[in-house]
Scaffold this active site. Structure first.
Site, PDB file in Angstrom:
ATOM      1  N   LYS A  22       0.850  -1.204   0.000  1.00  0.00           N
ATOM      2  CA  LYS A  22       0.000   0.000   0.000  1.00  0.00           C
ATOM      3  C   LYS A  22       0.879   1.246   0.000  1.00  0.00           C
ATOM      4  O   LYS A  22       0.698   2.149  -0.825  1.00  0.00           O
ATOM      5  CB  LYS A  22      -0.878   0.010   1.246  1.00  0.00           C
ATOM      6  CG  LYS A  22      -1.565   1.348   1.525  1.00  0.00           C
ATOM      7  CD  LYS A  22      -2.412   1.346   2.755  1.00  0.00           C
ATOM      8  CE  LYS A  22      -1.708   1.745   4.000  1.00  0.00           C
ATOM      9  NZ  LYS A  22      -1.412   3.171   4.177  1.00  0.00           N
ATOM     10  N   ASN A  23       1.885   1.269   0.855  1.00  0.00           N
ATOM     11  CA  ASN A  23       2.682   2.492   1.004  1.00  0.00           C
ATOM     12  C   ASN A  23       3.698   2.684  -0.102  1.00  0.00           C
ATOM     13  O   ASN A  23       4.395   3.695  -0.139  1.00  0.00           O
ATOM     14  CB  ASN A  23       3.353   2.523   2.374  1.00  0.00           C
ATOM     15  CG  ASN A  23       2.313   2.753   3.472  1.00  0.00           C
ATOM     16  OD1 ASN A  23       1.160   3.080   3.185  1.00  0.00           O
ATOM     17  ND2 ASN A  23       2.711   2.559   4.717  1.00  0.00           N
ATOM     18  N   ARG A  93      -4.391  10.287   4.701  1.00  0.00           N
ATOM     19  CA  ARG A  93      -3.362  11.330   4.847  1.00  0.00           C
ATOM     20  C   ARG A  93      -2.355  11.308   3.701  1.00  0.00           C
ATOM     21  O   ARG A  93      -1.704  12.298   3.423  1.00  0.00           O
ATOM     22  CB  ARG A  93      -2.662  11.177   6.199  1.00  0.00           C
ATOM     23  CG  ARG A  93      -3.231  12.121   7.246  1.00  0.00           C
ATOM     24  CD  ARG A  93      -3.262  11.499   8.581  1.00  0.00           C
ATOM     25  NE  ARG A  93      -4.049  10.279   8.533  1.00  0.00           N
ATOM     26  CZ  ARG A  93      -5.385  10.265   8.531  1.00  0.00           C
ATOM     27  NH1 ARG A  93      -6.067  11.387   8.530  1.00  0.00           N
ATOM     28  NH2 ARG A  93      -6.034   9.135   8.513  1.00  0.00           N
ATOM     29  N   CYS A 117      -5.277  11.920  12.858  1.00  0.00           N
ATOM     30  CA  CYS A 117      -5.982  10.641  12.877  1.00  0.00           C
ATOM     31  C   CYS A 117      -5.736  10.037  14.254  1.00  0.00           C
ATOM     32  O   CYS A 117      -5.125  10.656  15.116  1.00  0.00           O
ATOM     33  CB  CYS A 117      -5.461   9.728  11.773  1.00  0.00           C
ATOM     34  SG  CYS A 117      -3.771   9.198  12.050  1.00  0.00           S
ATOM     35  N   ARG A 122      -0.301  14.219  12.836  1.00  0.00           N
ATOM     36  CA  ARG A 122       0.136  14.044  11.439  1.00  0.00           C
ATOM     37  C   ARG A 122       0.382  15.405  10.754  1.00  0.00           C
ATOM     38  O   ARG A 122      -0.165  15.695   9.710  1.00  0.00           O
ATOM     39  CB  ARG A 122      -0.874  13.233  10.633  1.00  0.00           C
ATOM     40  CG  ARG A 122      -1.336  11.944  11.241  1.00  0.00           C
ATOM     41  CD  ARG A 122      -0.238  10.921  11.468  1.00  0.00           C
ATOM     42  NE  ARG A 122       0.332  10.392  10.260  1.00  0.00           N
ATOM     43  CZ  ARG A 122      -0.142   9.330   9.605  1.00  0.00           C
ATOM     44  NH1 ARG A 122      -1.222   8.733  10.055  1.00  0.00           N
ATOM     45  NH2 ARG A 122       0.425   8.886   8.517  1.00  0.00           N
ATOM     46  N   PRO A 123       1.213  16.261  11.351  1.00  0.00           N
ATOM     47  CA  PRO A 123       1.482  17.559  10.703  1.00  0.00           C
ATOM     48  C   PRO A 123       2.259  17.380   9.404  1.00  0.00           C
ATOM     49  O   PRO A 123       2.857  16.319   9.169  1.00  0.00           O
ATOM     50  CB  PRO A 123       2.319  18.295  11.743  1.00  0.00           C
ATOM     51  CG  PRO A 123       2.937  17.237  12.567  1.00  0.00           C
ATOM     52  CD  PRO A 123       1.982  16.076  12.573  1.00  0.00           C
ATOM     53  N   VAL A 124       2.255  18.404   8.558  1.00  0.00           N
ATOM     54  CA  VAL A 124       3.001  18.350   7.286  1.00  0.00           C
ATOM     55  C   VAL A 124       3.920  19.558   7.166  1.00  0.00           C
ATOM     56  O   VAL A 124       4.284  19.975   6.066  1.00  0.00           O
ATOM     57  CB  VAL A 124       2.051  18.255   6.071  1.00  0.00           C
ATOM     58  CG1 VAL A 124       1.391  16.889   6.003  1.00  0.00           C
ATOM     59  CG2 VAL A 124       1.012  19.367   6.090  1.00  0.00           C
ATOM     60  N   ASP A 309       4.677   0.557  12.038  1.00  0.00           N
ATOM     61  CA  ASP A 309       3.481  -0.106  11.497  1.00  0.00           C
ATOM     62  C   ASP A 309       3.399  -1.570  11.918  1.00  0.00           C
ATOM     63  O   ASP A 309       2.399  -2.233  11.642  1.00  0.00           O
ATOM     64  CB  ASP A 309       3.461  -0.021   9.964  1.00  0.00           C
ATOM     65  CG  ASP A 309       3.286   1.406   9.507  1.00  0.00           C
ATOM     66  OD1 ASP A 309       3.495   1.676   8.313  1.00  0.00           O
ATOM     67  OD2 ASP A 309       2.973   2.264  10.351  1.00  0.00           O
ATOM     68  N   ILE A 331       7.761   6.931  17.080  1.00  0.00           N
ATOM     69  CA  ILE A 331       7.425   7.697  15.877  1.00  0.00           C
ATOM     70  C   ILE A 331       6.157   8.531  16.060  1.00  0.00           C
ATOM     71  O   ILE A 331       6.165   9.729  15.800  1.00  0.00           O
ATOM     72  CB  ILE A 331       7.243   6.759  14.657  1.00  0.00           C
ATOM     73  CG1 ILE A 331       8.468   5.855  14.468  1.00  0.00           C
ATOM     74  CG2 ILE A 331       6.906   7.555  13.407  1.00  0.00           C
ATOM     75  CD1 ILE A 331       9.722   6.557  13.985  1.00  0.00           C
ATOM     76  N   ARG A 401      -8.734  -0.592   4.699  1.00  0.00           N
ATOM     77  CA  ARG A 401      -7.939   0.495   4.091  1.00  0.00           C
ATOM     78  C   ARG A 401      -6.569  -0.024   3.688  1.00  0.00           C
ATOM     79  O   ARG A 401      -5.986   0.443   2.727  1.00  0.00           O
ATOM     80  CB  ARG A 401      -7.748   1.631   5.109  1.00  0.00           C
ATOM     81  CG  ARG A 401      -8.880   2.599   5.245  1.00  0.00           C
ATOM     82  CD  ARG A 401      -8.418   3.818   6.009  1.00  0.00           C
ATOM     83  NE  ARG A 401      -7.167   4.319   5.454  1.00  0.00           N
ATOM     84  CZ  ARG A 401      -6.243   4.968   6.160  1.00  0.00           C
ATOM     85  NH1 ARG A 401      -6.403   5.167   7.447  1.00  0.00           N
ATOM     86  NH2 ARG A 401      -5.133   5.410   5.582  1.00  0.00           N
TER      87      ARG A 401
HETATM   88  C1  EPZ Z   1       4.224   7.110   6.436  1.00  0.00           C
HETATM   89  O1  EPZ Z   1       3.420   8.102   7.005  1.00  0.00           O
HETATM   90  C2  EPZ Z   1       3.338   5.884   6.265  1.00  0.00           C
HETATM   91  N1  EPZ Z   1       2.243   6.208   5.348  1.00  0.00           N
HETATM   92  C3  EPZ Z   1       2.793   5.454   7.614  1.00  0.00           C
HETATM   93  O2  EPZ Z   1       2.015   4.284   7.426  1.00  0.00           O
HETATM   94  C4  EPZ Z   1       3.970   5.129   8.528  1.00  0.00           C
HETATM   95  O3  EPZ Z   1       3.489   4.761   9.790  1.00  0.00           O
HETATM   96  C5  EPZ Z   1       4.890   6.348   8.636  1.00  0.00           C
HETATM   97  O4  EPZ Z   1       5.309   6.765   7.320  1.00  0.00           O
HETATM   98  C6  EPZ Z   1       6.137   6.074   9.460  1.00  0.00           C
HETATM   99  O5  EPZ Z   1       6.848   5.012   8.881  1.00  0.00           O
HETATM  100  C7  EPZ Z   1       2.468   6.197   4.023  1.00  0.00           C
HETATM  101  O6  EPZ Z   1       3.583   5.953   3.559  1.00  0.00           O
HETATM  102  C8  EPZ Z   1       1.301   6.492   3.132  1.00  0.00           C
HETATM  103  P1  EPZ Z   1       6.144  10.457   8.602  1.00  0.00           P
HETATM  104  P2  EPZ Z   1       3.951   9.628   7.053  1.00  0.00           P
HETATM  105  O7  EPZ Z   1       6.051  11.724   7.842  1.00  0.00           O
HETATM  106  O8  EPZ Z   1       4.854   9.898   5.905  1.00  0.00           O
HETATM  107  C9  EPZ Z   1       6.233  13.650  12.136  1.00  0.00           C
HETATM  108  C10 EPZ Z   1       0.165   2.920   7.599  1.00  0.00           C
HETATM  109  O9  EPZ Z   1      -0.185   2.291   8.559  1.00  0.00           O
HETATM  110  N2  EPZ Z   1       6.097  14.663  11.057  1.00  0.00           N
HETATM  111  O10 EPZ Z   1       7.304   9.549   8.330  1.00  0.00           O
HETATM  112  O11 EPZ Z   1       2.768  10.492   7.238  1.00  0.00           O
HETATM  113  C11 EPZ Z   1       5.007  12.761  12.224  1.00  0.00           C
HETATM  114  O12 EPZ Z   1       4.029  13.353  13.034  1.00  0.00           O
HETATM  115  C12 EPZ Z   1       0.632   4.331   7.759  1.00  0.00           C
HETATM  116  O13 EPZ Z   1       0.213   2.480   6.429  1.00  0.00           O
HETATM  117  C13 EPZ Z   1       6.053  16.008  11.391  1.00  0.00           C
HETATM  118  O14 EPZ Z   1       6.096  16.371  12.562  1.00  0.00           O
HETATM  119  O15 EPZ Z   1       4.810   9.615   8.377  1.00  0.00           O
HETATM  120  C14 EPZ Z   1       5.573  11.500  12.836  1.00  0.00           C
HETATM  121  O16 EPZ Z   1       5.666  11.690  14.236  1.00  0.00           O
HETATM  122  C15 EPZ Z   1       0.313   4.837   9.129  1.00  0.00           C
HETATM  123  N3  EPZ Z   1       5.937  16.920  10.383  1.00  0.00           N
HETATM  124  C16 EPZ Z   1       6.967  11.414  12.245  1.00  0.00           C
HETATM  125  O17 EPZ Z   1       7.282  12.742  11.789  1.00  0.00           O
HETATM  126  C17 EPZ Z   1       5.889  16.543   9.064  1.00  0.00           C
HETATM  127  O18 EPZ Z   1       5.804  17.421   8.181  1.00  0.00           O
HETATM  128  C18 EPZ Z   1       7.088  10.472  11.049  1.00  0.00           C
HETATM  129  O19 EPZ Z   1       6.047  10.787  10.157  1.00  0.00           O
HETATM  130  C19 EPZ Z   1       5.938  15.165   8.753  1.00  0.00           C
HETATM  131  C20 EPZ Z   1       6.047  14.241   9.757  1.00  0.00           C
END
Ligand code: EPZ
Length: 422
Positions: A22-23, A93, A117, A122-124, A309, A331, A401
């Site tokens: 999926k990812n 997201r 969620c 989940r900030p960006v 995950d 994480i 999902r």
């Molecule tokens: C990806 O999410 C995956 N989703 C998630 O899988 C996975 O759990 C996660 O990476 C960690 O491995 C997809 O690939 C579609 P991050 P992502 O940005 O990219 C913080 C599943 O179950 N952060 O690596 O959204 C964030 O809050 C899903 O399939 C910021 O603060 O995760 C987290 O604490 C769930 N600001 C950490 O970084 C930002 O701009 C890692 O998040 C971005 C992230």
């Protein structure tokens, strides 16, 4: 909303094939926005998140074809609207992955903020800060990210404060096209990021360092792929199947894996005493049942560390270990929602901040429980399989999902599960 009724305890046996990741599928599908010509994909898993992604692309004007049985998708990327609306992005997201390709290709994007969620806010902000460093004007208004660039995207050095998977992916799209060189420091090393990078390289992108924390991208015009892109196997689904085999003490053969992408997961299970054979160059895992499991201390971390995950799945398995285990979720700030549900089945788990302490072994008794997020729902199904009596897992749309009909695959292995609509 569907629920699953699970009769336990279940003994399973046989073979199961892991679906496409999926990812990996999601970022590859959004990459179609970078091209004008039709892009075809193979081994696309049949998931709600894929449905949502195709809907998002259609709302942008793209044509989509999805052979669900065959796992083939084609995208005709005739983008007429650079908007990714809240109604779709709130469901998934990963909709934030529309941002990079739209900015890269059209220099303009209006993408809904994903919103939080169950597992966290989940900030960006890291995505937005990085785009601004590339010269993109980014305003956040009324729940939307408005990103635009007048002149050219200019490559630069980006340091991510924290490893971000989709943040790295968004910057791969943009860097591949920007003028000059973009260097991503503290880049994500996840296999899904590497798969996206390698796809872009196959389209002419000049990227080095994929799979390491420093990725260097030399911007260049891209050439649309001429042959189908095959989505790699889902390492998290594969790990979930191993945890199911271990918890139910079943002999299972799990094919369609890539053991090289699962080293920390397999090491953790083996440290508990699991017997897992890797055959056919690691594309098949054979789980041999063992009676006793040892407790473990495990911390989630970015790849190649133990994946967040897989945290819910190993936490459930550790309820069967002989002694005290600790699981640290490093994480996400709120990824222990499944603990309260497991406690309803009899689990002895205490959560203190981001540390869960597990006492085992316990015998689970079936009860009604509720799924809260994607990977938690898989651990609750796993828990139902090892509970004595009936377990009803509600809100199972979370499972759909990210897992292709997990209940059907389980029934084929001997589980007694019925899906009821409510
Ligand atoms: C990806 O999410 C995956 N989703 C998630 O899988 C996975 O759990 C996660 O990476 C960690 O491995 C997809 O690939 C579609 P991050 P992502 O940005 O990219 C913080 C599943 O179950 N952060 O690596 O959204 C964030 O809050 C899903 O399939 C910021 O603060 O995760 C987290 O604490 C769930 N600001 C950490 O970084 C930002 O701009 C890692 O998040 C971005 C992230």
């Amino acid at each position: 909303m569907d629920s699953l009724i699970i009769e336990g305890p279940s003994k399973l046996s046989g073979k199961v094939e892991v679906s496409g990741s999926k990812n990996s599928a999601l970022p590859l599908l959004f990459a179609s926005i970078l091209f004008n010509e039709k892009v075809t994909y193979e081994n696309i898993p049949r998931l709600w998140d894929v449905e949502t992604t195709l809907k998002l692309l259609e709302m942008m004007g793209c044509g989509t074809e999805w052979d669900k049985e065959g796992g083939r998708v084609s995208i005709i990327p005739r983008v007429t609207s650079q908007i990714a609306p809240y109604e779709q992005v709130k469901k998934m997201r990963a909709g934030i992955l529309a941002l990079g390709p739209l900015v890269a290709k059209y220099g303009d994007a209006k993408v809904s903020l994903p919103g939080g969620c169950a597992i966290g806010a989940r900030p960006v902000n890291y995505h937005i800060d990085a785009l601004r460093k590339m010269g993109v004007t980014v305003e956040v208004e009324e729940g939307y990210i408005h990103a635009s660039i007048k002149g050219k995207l200019i490559g630069t050095e980006i340091l991510f404060p924290e490893v971000t998977v989709t943040g790295t992916e968004n910057l791969l799209y943009v860097g591949a096209i920007a003028e000059g060189t973009t260097v991503l420091q503290n880049a994500a090393c996840e296999p899904e990021v590497v798969a996206l990078g390698e796809f872009l390289v196959s389209c002419g992108a000049k990227i080095t360092g994929l799979g390491t924390q420093t990725v260097t991208i030399q911007g260049t015009p891209l050439v649309a792929p001429t042959k189908p892109i095959r989505v790699p196997p889902d390492r998290i689904e594969a790990g979930t199947w191993v945890s199911i085999a271990l918890a139910t003490r079943s002999q299972l053969e799990i094919s369609g894996c890539d053991a090289a992408q699962m080293t920390s997961v397999l090491a953790a299970f083996r440290q508990m005493g699991a017997k897992i054979e890797e055959v056919n160059q690691g594309t098949t895992l054979k789980v041999i049942p063992v009676e006793k499991y040892s407790p473990l201390h495990i911390e989630t971390a970015p790849y190649p560390g133990f994946p967040t995950d897989m945290q819910a799945q190993i936490l459930t398995l550790l309820c069967l270990a002989e002694g005290r285990s600790t699981v640290v979720e490093s994480i996400f700030e709120n990824r222990f929602m499944h603990v309260a549900e497991l406690q309803r089945l009899g689990a002895k788990i205490e959560v203190n901040g981001n540390v869960a302490t597990v006492e085992g072994p316990v015998k689970f008794q079936g009860a009604p429980i509720m799924a809260t997020d994607l990977r938690a729902s898989a651990c609750l199904v796993l828990a139902g399989l090892i509970s004595k009596g009936t377990t009803k897992v509600s809100r199972i749309y979370h499972l759909d999902r990210g897992y292709q009909r997990l209940d059907e695959k389980l029934c084929r292995l001997g589980a007694k599960i019925t899906r009821v609509a409510e």
